[in-house]
Design an enzyme around this catalytic site. Sequence first.
Site, short mmCIF file in Angstrom:
data_model
loop_
_atom_site.label_atom_id
_atom_site.label_comp_id
_atom_site.label_asym_id
_atom_site.label_seq_id
_atom_site.Cartn_x
_atom_site.Cartn_y
_atom_site.Cartn_z
N GLY A 11 40.46 43.65 32.16
CA GLY A 11 39.58 44.85 32.96
C GLY A 11 38.57 45.70 31.84
N ARG A 72 39.43 37.78 32.68
CA ARG A 72 40.68 37.59 32.66
C ARG A 72 41.21 36.07 32.75
NH1 ARG A 72 42.90 42.72 34.13
NH2 ARG A 72 41.84 43.81 35.59
N ASP A 103 47.74 45.08 28.69
CA ASP A 103 49.01 44.37 28.19
C ASP A 103 48.74 42.87 28.12
OD1 ASP A 103 48.68 44.33 30.92
OD2 ASP A 103 50.88 44.72 31.20
N THR A 126 42.18 49.98 28.26
CA THR A 126 42.40 49.84 29.87
C THR A 126 42.56 51.28 30.27
OG1 THR A 126 44.30 49.42 31.38
CG2 THR A 126 44.98 49.72 29.29
N ASP A 128 44.26 52.08 32.65
CA ASP A 128 45.61 52.66 33.19
C ASP A 128 46.83 53.19 32.38
OD1 ASP A 128 45.01 51.14 35.28
OD2 ASP A 128 46.13 49.17 34.93
N ASP A 130 48.86 52.03 30.53
CA ASP A 130 50.18 51.79 30.46
C ASP A 130 50.78 51.13 29.43
OD1 ASP A 130 48.32 49.60 30.96
OD2 ASP A 130 49.51 48.70 32.67
N ARG A 172 47.73 49.12 39.55
CA ARG A 172 48.86 48.25 40.23
C ARG A 172 50.18 48.36 39.64
NH1 ARG A 172 45.27 43.00 39.25
NH2 ARG A 172 45.20 43.30 36.93
N GLN A 254 36.22 53.96 39.25
CA GLN A 254 37.00 54.24 38.11
C GLN A 254 36.84 53.71 36.98
OE1 GLN A 254 41.12 55.20 40.26
NE2 GLN A 254 39.81 53.75 41.52
O1 F6P Z 1 44.01 47.05 34.72
C1 F6P Z 1 43.01 47.82 35.03
C2 F6P Z 1 42.82 47.84 36.41
O2 F6P Z 1 41.59 48.45 36.75
C3 F6P Z 1 43.95 48.12 37.41
O3 F6P Z 1 44.03 49.79 37.55
C4 F6P Z 1 43.52 47.43 38.60
O4 F6P Z 1 44.69 47.09 39.45
C5 F6P Z 1 42.91 46.18 38.15
O5 F6P Z 1 42.44 46.45 36.89
C6 F6P Z 1 41.85 45.57 38.96
O6 F6P Z 1 41.41 44.52 38.65
P1 F6P Z 1 40.18 43.71 38.78
O7 F6P Z 1 38.94 44.48 38.51
O8 F6P Z 1 40.38 42.13 38.14
O9 F6P Z 1 40.35 43.45 40.41
#
Ligand code: F6P
Length: 322
Positions: A11, A72, A103, A126, A128, A130, A172, A254
């Site tokens: 992301g 991804r 991660d 990221t 997050d 995390d 998530r 966000q």
């Molecule tokens: O990892 C960052 C993030 O924004 C998470 O907070 C969220 O759950 C996820 O990516 C959403 O991913 P995508 O944009 O691939 O749906």
Amino acid sequence: MKKIAVFTSGGDSPGMNACIRAVVRTAIYHNIQVVGIMHGYDGMINDEFIPLDAKSVANIIHRGGTILKTARSQEFLTIEGRTKAAKNLTKHGIGGVIVIGGDGSFKGALQFSKECDIPFVGCPGTIDNDLIGTDFTIGYDTAINTVVEAVDKIRDTAESHNRLFFVEVMGRDAGLIALRSGIAVGAEAILIPETKTNVDELINKLESGRKNKSSKIILVAEGDDAGGAFAIAEKVKAALPYYDTRVSILGHVQRGGSPTAMERVNASRMGFAAVEALMEDKKNVMIGIVDKQIQLTPFENAVKHIQELNPHLMKMVDILSL
Ligand code: F6P
């Protein structure tokens, strides 16, 4: 080291461009050639390598997203994909790689390191926050400021209508966006995956605090164990029909926007340190900033995201949200 590659993965997050800029300009300063790999690991597999010079990263420090695009990659999870990627890195004479991602990106790099000798250094990108080994990931500060701006606006309308709002934020697997932005907006409760959510307790709290305030805001991390904001709001509505309840999902807003000053500085420091780490023959480590100092953490430790939440912070959240 004569030539390195940089790419963004997973992301996107605000500040990635500032990090790319720092990598490119630091490498050039040390007479190291830099190539960018487009579209994350997919671009490594599909041979999307582009030369980068000081000018190609001009005027990007303030821009959200990533000029190198991101993905991804499913193909990189396969040995066939990783074999193609390794061949392309060798073909382009790449002596070291800087991956800016989260991660999943570091787990990919770790697997790759078992099959290919080219060293990887990571910068934590990221929203997050995390990852273990850094106080802040690139994108987190901007994301929580985006949440705060949005929730302050929701508070205005919630207050006018005496409403109860459930606001769902990203994360998530991690509740750190919800936690910090929740404190900053004075949320009445913060529901996150790291702590068990008891909806009955929440209902009791809302019932007893009914007369205290005219508006109430509950921040819910998307990965909360009691379900998303809609599911929790339904249960609360059924138990407390006198609350005028609404749900707002903030979503991908966000992930965008111009990075904050703190983000730009941290991302620049990390990109700068990543090039130095490669020059010092470091590999499979993530650059972090802990207590204002650059710190290197092996990928395998960075991705063990069992975040110990600060108990004092959690107590404070409870007391301040009364
Ligand atoms: O990892 C960052 C993030 O924004 C998470 O907070 C969220 O759950 C996820 O990516 C959403 O991913 P995508 O944009 O691939 O749906």
